[in-house]
Design a protein around this motif. Structure first.
Motif, PDB file in Angstrom:
ATOM      1  N   THR A 164      -4.985  14.468 -10.261  1.00 28.71           N
ATOM      2  CA  THR A 164      -5.056  13.185  -9.559  1.00 28.71           C
ATOM      3  C   THR A 164      -5.075  13.435  -8.061  1.00 28.71           C
ATOM      4  O   THR A 164      -4.312  14.269  -7.558  1.00 28.71           O
ATOM      5  N   VAL A 165      -5.951  12.715  -7.371  1.00 26.60           N
ATOM      6  CA  VAL A 165      -6.071  12.826  -5.914  1.00 26.60           C
ATOM      7  C   VAL A 165      -5.450  11.586  -5.288  1.00 26.60           C
ATOM      8  O   VAL A 165      -5.746  10.453  -5.693  1.00 26.60           O
ATOM      9  N   PHE A 166      -4.594  11.801  -4.283  1.00 27.16           N
ATOM     10  CA  PHE A 166      -3.926  10.711  -3.569  1.00 27.16           C
ATOM     11  C   PHE A 166      -4.450  10.676  -2.134  1.00 27.16           C
ATOM     12  O   PHE A 166      -4.507  11.706  -1.454  1.00 27.16           O
ATOM     13  N   VAL A 167      -4.805   9.480  -1.689  1.00 26.61           N
ATOM     14  CA  VAL A 167      -5.377   9.283  -0.357  1.00 26.61           C
ATOM     15  C   VAL A 167      -4.607   8.173   0.340  1.00 26.61           C
ATOM     16  O   VAL A 167      -4.365   7.104  -0.235  1.00 26.61           O
ATOM     17  N   HIS A 168      -4.213   8.454   1.587  1.00 25.69           N
ATOM     18  CA  HIS A 168      -3.605   7.440   2.450  1.00 25.69           C
ATOM     19  C   HIS A 168      -4.288   7.528   3.805  1.00 25.69           C
ATOM     20  O   HIS A 168      -4.257   8.572   4.455  1.00 25.69           O
ATOM     21  N   MET A 169      -4.909   6.421   4.225  1.00 22.85           N
ATOM     22  CA  MET A 169      -5.641   6.395   5.484  1.00 22.85           C
ATOM     23  C   MET A 169      -5.165   5.212   6.322  1.00 22.85           C
ATOM     24  O   MET A 169      -4.715   4.192   5.795  1.00 22.85           O
ATOM     25  N   VAL A 170      -5.286   5.380   7.648  1.00 20.62           N
ATOM     26  CA  VAL A 170      -4.854   4.357   8.599  1.00 20.62           C
ATOM     27  C   VAL A 170      -5.986   4.117   9.586  1.00 20.62           C
ATOM     28  O   VAL A 170      -6.637   5.070  10.038  1.00 20.62           O
TER      29      VAL A 170
END
Length: 225
Positions: A174-180
């Motif tokens: 699973t790939v987790f992405v957090h962007m701002v």
């Protein structure tokens, strides 16, 4: 012996035969009536039947109103079609081709995973790695949606969190992405990009913490120097 001269009877003269009351005759009036009845009758112009065969000067007042109404309806239909087409292209750009769309960021994150040697060591050959979203209960849905959430913080910055699944010939994860998206720019910045494979350590491709605000770190409403 004397010769007897015979005169033709007046009843046998051609002029008299044509005008004899017992013989049928065709008058010019009857011929003109037949010609006029054989000519095509002009069709009335209405909103539904106007095909443009008659010029504007040939139309009556009511027919001119019908043609103007038809042209107005056609103009409105063309405008509606143009607006609908523009809306489709705008939606397609904002949802797929725009760098700010989640589809664009999804494709970008997948490429980052495929190009990372640590990720390919766990998953396998990059050419065989597949990325997909969550399972859905709808049997009619062909695509598996990508779990994505958007929110804003107290500073007005927009946050996007996304996670999706990847599978290769060796393992799946699973790939987790957090962007701002900062308030002063219109581009997403990574705060987290990581791959988790069960039984292995987490592979972190991007990890950035929020900088201090004005030289101070703000936690729970309290600024710490």
């Amino acid at each position: 012996m004397s010769l007897v001269h015979l005169r033709p009877s007046p009843l046998l003269r051609p002029s008299l035969l044509l005008s004899h009351p017992l013989l049928p005759r065709t008058s010019q009036h009857t011929y003109a009536t037949q010609n006029s009845s054989a000519a095509p009758r002009r069709r009335n112009v209405t909103v539904l039947s106007d095909d443009g065969r008659y010029t504007w000067g040939e139309l009556s007042g009511r027919e001119k109103v019908a043609r103007a109404t038809q042209q107005s309806i056609n103009f409105v239909v063309v405008l509606a079609g143009a607006a609908l087409t523009g809306g489709v292209f705008y939606l397609l750009y904002t949802e797929v081709f725009s760098p700010n769309s989640k589809t664009w960021q999804f494709e970008k994150a997948v490429e980052r995973v495929k190009n990372d040697a640590r990720c390919t060591a766990l998953l396998g050959d990059r050419r065989e790695i597949q990325a997909y979203g969550e399972n859905t209960w709808s049997r009619w849905a062909r695509n598996r949606p990508i779990a994505t959430t958007f929110e804003k913080d107290q500073q007005g910055r927009e946050h996007m969190r996304m996670n999706f699944h990847v599978a290769g010939p060796r393992n799946s994860g699973t790939v987790f992405v957090h962007m701002v998206k900062p308030t002063d720019t219109n581009e997403w910045e990574y705060r987290l990009l990581a791959l988790e494979v069960k039984g292995y350590s987490r592979v972190v491709l991007e990890e950035r913490h929020d900088p201090k605000v004005g030289g101070e770190l703000k936690i729970f409403g309290i600024r710490w120097k």
